[in-house]
Design an enzyme around this catalytic site. Structure first.
Site, PDB file in Angstrom:
ATOM      1  CG  HIS A 174      84.837  37.175 -54.354  1.00  0.00           C
ATOM      2  ND1 HIS A 174      84.339  36.021 -54.899  1.00  0.00           N
ATOM      3  CD2 HIS A 174      86.157  37.206 -54.665  1.00  0.00           C
ATOM      4  CE1 HIS A 174      85.317  35.384 -55.522  1.00  0.00           C
ATOM      5  NE2 HIS A 174      86.435  36.081 -55.392  1.00  0.00           N
ATOM      6  CD  GLU A 223      80.969  37.067 -54.529  1.00  0.00           C
ATOM      7  OE1 GLU A 223      81.344  36.975 -55.710  1.00  0.00           O
ATOM      8  OE2 GLU A 223      81.299  36.258 -53.646  1.00  0.00           O
ATOM      9  CG  HIS A 262      81.783  32.764 -53.054  1.00  0.00           C
ATOM     10  ND1 HIS A 262      82.705  33.522 -53.724  1.00  0.00           N
ATOM     11  CD2 HIS A 262      82.488  31.881 -52.304  1.00  0.00           C
ATOM     12  CE1 HIS A 262      83.924  33.115 -53.400  1.00  0.00           C
ATOM     13  NE2 HIS A 262      83.816  32.116 -52.539  1.00  0.00           N
ATOM     14  CD  GLU A 269      78.885  31.330 -56.280  1.00  0.00           C
ATOM     15  OE1 GLU A 269      78.517  32.504 -56.077  1.00  0.00           O
ATOM     16  OE2 GLU A 269      80.024  31.026 -56.696  1.00  0.00           O
TER      17      GLU A 269
HETATM   18 ZN   LIG Z   1      82.467  35.130 -55.029  1.00  0.00          ZN
END
Ligand SMILES: [Zn+2]
Length: 1133
Positions: free
Chosen positions: A832, A835, A929, A1014
């Protein structure tokens, strides 16, 4: 009391119920809490008698009897607790029956009616089914006709209205009462300001507000022109209630207006009645008195709702840039996007101003039953056990996977001498022909500083021409950094020769109005000395960065370089605290927005930057914007007022949404003035910007005076729903949605500065390539490092693949064997593009893996690392937030990646499938992420058991054996890494995530320890960094800690070690705790766990389901019947 007792005895003789009433009365008189149990007992006996014996009922309600009074007195004594008893014993139905019976007598006893309504007014709010019971028993009309006949009888009016209010909370009742003229009836009671009968007025307004929740009633009120009436009444109370004794009345009036304006007709009537101006000016007058906040908040809610929806000032919501895909899959989002005719207006929906599309409400109100079980399960949790079990068959044939063998030479090398030095360097990339320009600054006078001689005085950037000519130009070896980079002017003929290019064209524009600079194009050049960031940043090299940019292919063919990426970023040493939210910020911002409508003449509406028109507008009066560089994504800037700008972000390429990431440049600022920036096309319903996150700013003046760094900046930050309408195309088919505004205010410190703003610390693809080259230089003879090109992206950029492990200690068979049998750890990041924190964590991991420390060496000797550090280079380069050039989220393509459209995913999965096919399934897979709505760093993993616990399929989970080791790595991390929080981790598999890397690698490849890691974009609320925003240092540290955790994981796999440390890990206990959490009544929610803050104005609700913004602090128990509004609201919801 004595009188009652006497009369009871007199009229009822010595019946059983009389005796009980007598006892009850005695208890009431004493009112001792310890007697509550006794009185409860007596009450239930009385109820039983009333219920079972007609005679008793008559006795109690007979004329002259004081039975009702005793019950009433009994209910009053201990507040609501006995009411609860009455309700639980079925008292409501009995009382309603008494009401019916009494009404049939002629003439009905007024005294008894009064008593019954007084009791019902107390019982009703405690009984969730009261509205339904009243309707079924036919009580509604009895109360209404009693009301009609007694409008002047205030003694009776109040309890009747109180009961009516409870009836009205039921939506079916509201419709039926409206039909019977109750809205009109209530309006007869509402009058101008008066200190008398405020209790009656308050209940009337509350009842009216409840009725107006029905759209049919709201329409009725609009037809009767009640909207201007209510506004006039509000103004009257506002003017006369100068000592603010009746805020609750004023708020109740607003409550009625709020509900009427839920329908479009109501909003129209509100605007026609000058409602915006009325509520705006009354609110402004209230601002100084804190206790009037409920009025201001409700007013602002109404004004926001009624604010006419504006069109987002763009020709289309599709990305400015288009990328021709090799083919467009018929089912994909891109096909949908291009199926629309090119001239269709996708910014707003077809006008439907004239017809009120709201469905008739007679049918949509049968929702009274949904109150019974509001425990909504998260229906995204995978309940199909077959989808949780490993998927056996490989989707690609073995011979097909052979093509990946070449990426695993470590499995076949025999380490003869020559091989040891044969590691490849990355493929040489084709160089771009366009000049590379470090943008923006121009120069009245040459300026030269000796290297390292940094001045505290801000440099006059206008005096500097920085540019860089095409490849092959400039740069004599051995010269200082500055000389190498800065001495090359942008020749005028070069500009003319390139005038086709929009970017160069824009530069020309700047040259034209900037006399100073053009005068230097003759050859007198400014020289900018830049700090030697190389000394501070071992992996950074501006010259190398420029080289990398030349090989980076962007869709808009960017030729400029942003200063921050060029200079680099040195993490500041000071702490950056999570910003405390200042009370009233959002309200103040919304009022400024409303002023646009109230004072339209103050609005400039001047477009100063517009990517759609491919030109930059600059008359020296406004800020200058630019984002035409790698990862930039500003689409348009509109100057709204002198110091306020609306900004619009570009959609991801081949998409019409995903706006969140931003990165742009600002110059031409004035020192000391506060500028307000509004990003007006945000899409998410809430944001960490509401919870203390600040934007990042990079000042070039700061950089050249020795502090090249991104700093958390901005005050008055908040995020709220705005008045720009979002078309149904943009909102996934939903009509009537709005965009959100992220607003922040900045005061610039330096004259002639060039500043950059970003959502998070930028990390471009060119930065990655630079870092990878610099990592090569860290290689020691002990380190095995190989860099391959996994594949080309759609945009023609290479996707790097790294292999890092330790060289075998010798070429002995034992050592080679150990080398070849090291388990694999497979890491990926940055699928992504928005990010960027994931890349900083990855940088930390890579630096650790290349470091000479004994721990790093030990780690390299333990594993072979396969790393794809950037899964989505094209998205990163082109400033996307979520997607690749295919307009799709690549982390939803892992089940069936297409080699043409998702090459990086297809081949990364191929590598994993190859490993699986040769029985070398990685020990750990982790995809890095960033998380935009939570704090801390945490992991998502996969567990069948923990997923099934979330559902009701418990039985299936019980006989299921599952190894708990998937919890070990996150547990180790929670003990090692200060930013990591075990409490935020989850191992539940959701349906919507079934095609993510983590789930597919777990199910299809069979990696048990398959994770998404994350990292917060905001900061931490636990551990060492509690209260601080996260920076690159903490992110890089996280990446290094991840490595150390892997080393500990390895040590734990030795049986001896495990025994010693299993108690401190205590994974099983955690599991039990997490299971307890599950079985508690709260449902499992992955997102949004922020507590609400003081300023609780809605962020997400659409106009029809706005919550009560605040409990009314003015509510006094004397005025009401012991239940506050908020309590009532609770009962009703
Ligand atoms: Zn992500």
């Amino acid at each position: 009391s004595l009188r009652i007792k006497a009369s009871v005895e007199q009229s009822l003789g010595n019946s059983r119920v009389l005796m009980l009433l007598g006892q009850l009365e005695k208890l009431n008189g004493e009112a001792v809490l310890s007697d509550a149990e006794v009185s409860r007992h007596i009450t239930s006996k009385i109820l039983h008698l009333i219920q079972t014996q007609e005679k008793t009922r008559k006795e109690i309600t007979a004329k002259g009897s004081s039975g009702m009074e005793v019950i009433l007195a009994s209910l009053e004594v201990s507040g609501g607790r006995r009411v609860g008893v009455l309700v639980s014993k079925g008292g409501t139905a009995i009382l309603l029956q008494l009401l019916i019976t009494t009404s049939k007598e002629w003439p009905p006893s007024e005294e008894l009616m009064l008593q019954l309504h007084t009791i019902l007014a107390k019982v009703g709010p405690k009984d969730r089914k009261f509205g339904i019971k009243a309707r079924i028993n036919g009580a509604l009309n009895i109360t209404v006709s009693l009301l009609k006949q007694n409008l002047q009888n205030h003694k009776l009016l109040l309890p009747c209205l109180q009961v009516l209010r409870v009836y009205s909370a039921n939506s079916v009742n509201a419709v039926s009462l409206g039909k019977n003229g109750v809205v009109e009836l209530l309006f007869k009671i509402i009058g101008p300001y008066s200190k008398k009968n405020t209790s009656i007025l308050k209940v009337t307004l509350d009842t009216l507000a409840a009725l107006l929740k029905s759209k049919a009633n709201a329409r009725r009120a609009v037809d009767r022109t009640y909207v201007p009436t209510l506004l006039a009444v509000y103004q009257d109370w506002h003017r006369n209630d100068t000592r603010h004794r009746h805020v609750h009345i004023r708020k109740a009036i607003l409550g009625c207006i709020r509900n009427i304006t839920n329908i479009k007709l109501g909003r129209k009537a509100f605007l026609e009645a000058d409602g915006m101006r009325i509520l705006y000016s009354t609110s402004t007058e209230c601002l100084s008195v804190r206790t009037l906040d409920p009025l201001i908040n409700t007013s602002s809610l109404i004004m926001r709702k009624c604010f006419p929806k504006n069109r987002l000032p763009v020709p289309t919501i599709r990305s400015v840039f288009h990328y021709q895909l090799p083919h467009i899959p018929a089912e994909g989002p891109v096909a949908q996007l291009y199926r629309q005719p090119p001239d269709v207006d996708d910014v707003v929906d077809e006008s439907d101003d004239n017809d009120d599309t709201e469905a008739d409400t007679e049918n949509d109100t049968e929702n009274e039953e949904d109150e019974k079980n509001h425990k909504t399960q998260n229906d995204d949790i995978e309940t199909d056990i077959s989808k949780l079990r490993p998927k056996e068959n490989l989707t690609r044939p073995l011979e097909d996977l052979k093509m990946y063998e070449c990426f695993f030479p470590e499995l076949s090398e025999n380490f003869q001498v020559k091989v040891l030095t044969s590691c490849q360097t990355p493929a040489v990339l084709p160089k771009s022909l366009a000049p590379i320009v470090v943008p923006t600054a121009h120069a009245p006078s040459p300026l030269s500083l000796a290297q390292g001689e940094l001045t505290d005085l801000p440099l006059d950037l206008d005096s500097i021409c920085i540019s860089k000519d095409g490849p092959g130009g400039a740069g004599g070896a051995g010269e200082g950094l500055a000389q190498e980079l800065e001495r090359v002017a942008l020749e005028e003929d070069t500009l003319n020769g390139q005038s086709q290019s929009p970017v160069v064209g824009s530069l020309q524009g700047e040259l034209e109005h900037d006399d100073d600079c053009s005068s230097h194009s003759s050859g007198e050049l400014g020289v900018l000395e830049v700090p030697d960031t190389a000394a501070l940043l071992p992996l950074h090299d501006p010259e190398l960065y420029i080289d990398m940019v030349k090989g980076t292919k962007s869709v808009p063919q960017y030729t400029e370089v942003a200063y921050p990426d060029y200079f680099g970023h040195v993490a500041p040493t000071f702490r950056e605290h999570i910003l405390e939210r200042v009370y009233g910020v959002q309200r103040a911002k919304i009022f400024q927005d409303i002023e646009r409508m109230i004072h339209p003449n103050d609005i400039l509406d001047k477009v100063v930057y517009d990517l759609d028109l491919k030109r930059l507008i600059d008359d020296g009066e406004s800020l200058k914007f630019n984002s035409q560089f790698e990862s930039g994504n500003l689409r348009k800037a509109v100057q709204v007022r002198k110091f306020e700008y609306d900004l619009i972000l570009n959609s991801d390429i081949n998409s019409n949404h995903y706006h969140q990431w931003f990165y742009f440049e600002v110059s031409g600022m004035r020192v000391g003035s506060s500028y307000r920036f509004n990003i007006i096309n945000c899409e998410k319903v809430n944001s960490q910007f509401n919870y203390g996150m600040q934007v990042l700013m990079y000042s070039v003046q700061e950089a050249i005076s020795g502090h090249p760094r991104w700093v958390r900046t901005g005050t008055e930050i908040c995020y709220y729903k705005n008045h720009f309408s979002r078309s149904s195309i943009a909102a996934g088919g939903q009509k009537g949605k709005s965009y959100y505004t992220m607003t922040f205010t900045v005061t610039f410190q330096y004259r002639d500065d060039v500043c950059y703003f970003a959502y998070h610390y930028p990390y471009t693809y060119s930065t990655l390539k630079m870092h990878l080259q610099k990592l090569e230089a860290l290689r020691t003879p002990q380190i095995y490092l190989r860099q391959d090109v996994l594949c080309e992206t759609l945009g023609g950029n290479s996707c790097p693949l790294l292999t890092i492990t330790a060289m075998p200690q010798s070429s002995s068979n034992d050592q080679i064997c150990q080398f070849k049998n090291r388990p694999y750890v497979f890491l990926t990041a940055r699928v992504h593009p928005g990010e960027t924190n994931a890349s900083w964590v990855m940088k930390g991991t890579l630096e650790f893996l290349m470091s000479p420390s004994p721990m790093a060496q030990s780690l390299r000797e333990s594993y072979v690392f396969k790393i794809v550090p950037m899964l989505n280079p094209d998205g990163v380069i082109n400033g996307n937030h979520r997607c690749s050039l295919s307009g799709e989220d690549l982390n939803r393509q892992w089940q069936r990646p297409s080699p043409d459209l998702h090459p990086t995913i297809f081949h990364t999965k191929g590598l994993l499938q190859y490993l699986s096919s040769i029985q070398r399934v990685p020990l750990v897979y982790c995809d890095y992420h960033g998380h935009s709505r939570k704090k801390n760093v945490f992991m998502y993993g996969c567990s069948i058991k923990e997923t099934l616990w979330q559902t009701n399929v418990n039985a299936a989970a019980c006989d299921l054996q599952e190894d708990l080791s998937y919890r070990t790595l996150p547990k180790i991390l929670s003990q090692l890494a200060p930013a990591f929080s075990m409490a935020s981790c989850s191992f539940v598999v959701e349906k919507s995530k079934e095609s993510t890397a983590r789930v597919v690698v777990w199910r299809e490849i069979g990696v048990q320890k398959s994770y998404t890691m994350e990292s917060t974009l905001c900061g931490c609320d636990q551990g060492k960094y509690k209260g601080l925003q996260i920076g690159t240092r903490e992110l890089e540290e996280m990446g290094a800690q991840f490595c150390i955790a892997l080393l500990r994981l390895k040590r734990l796999s030795s049986p001896l070690e495990f025994r010693n440390s299993s108690h401190f890990l205590d994974v099983e206990n955690d599991l039990i705790e997490s299971r307890c959490k599950v079985t508690s009544s709260t449902t499992y929610v992955l997102d949004e766990d922020e507590p609400s803050f003081m300023e609780e104005v809605d962020y997400s609700a659409e106009s029809n389901d706005e919550p009560e913004p605040d409990p009314d602090p003015q509510e006094t128990p004397a005025d009401e019947d012991g239940l506050s509004d908020s309590e009532l609201a609770l009962r009703r919801s």
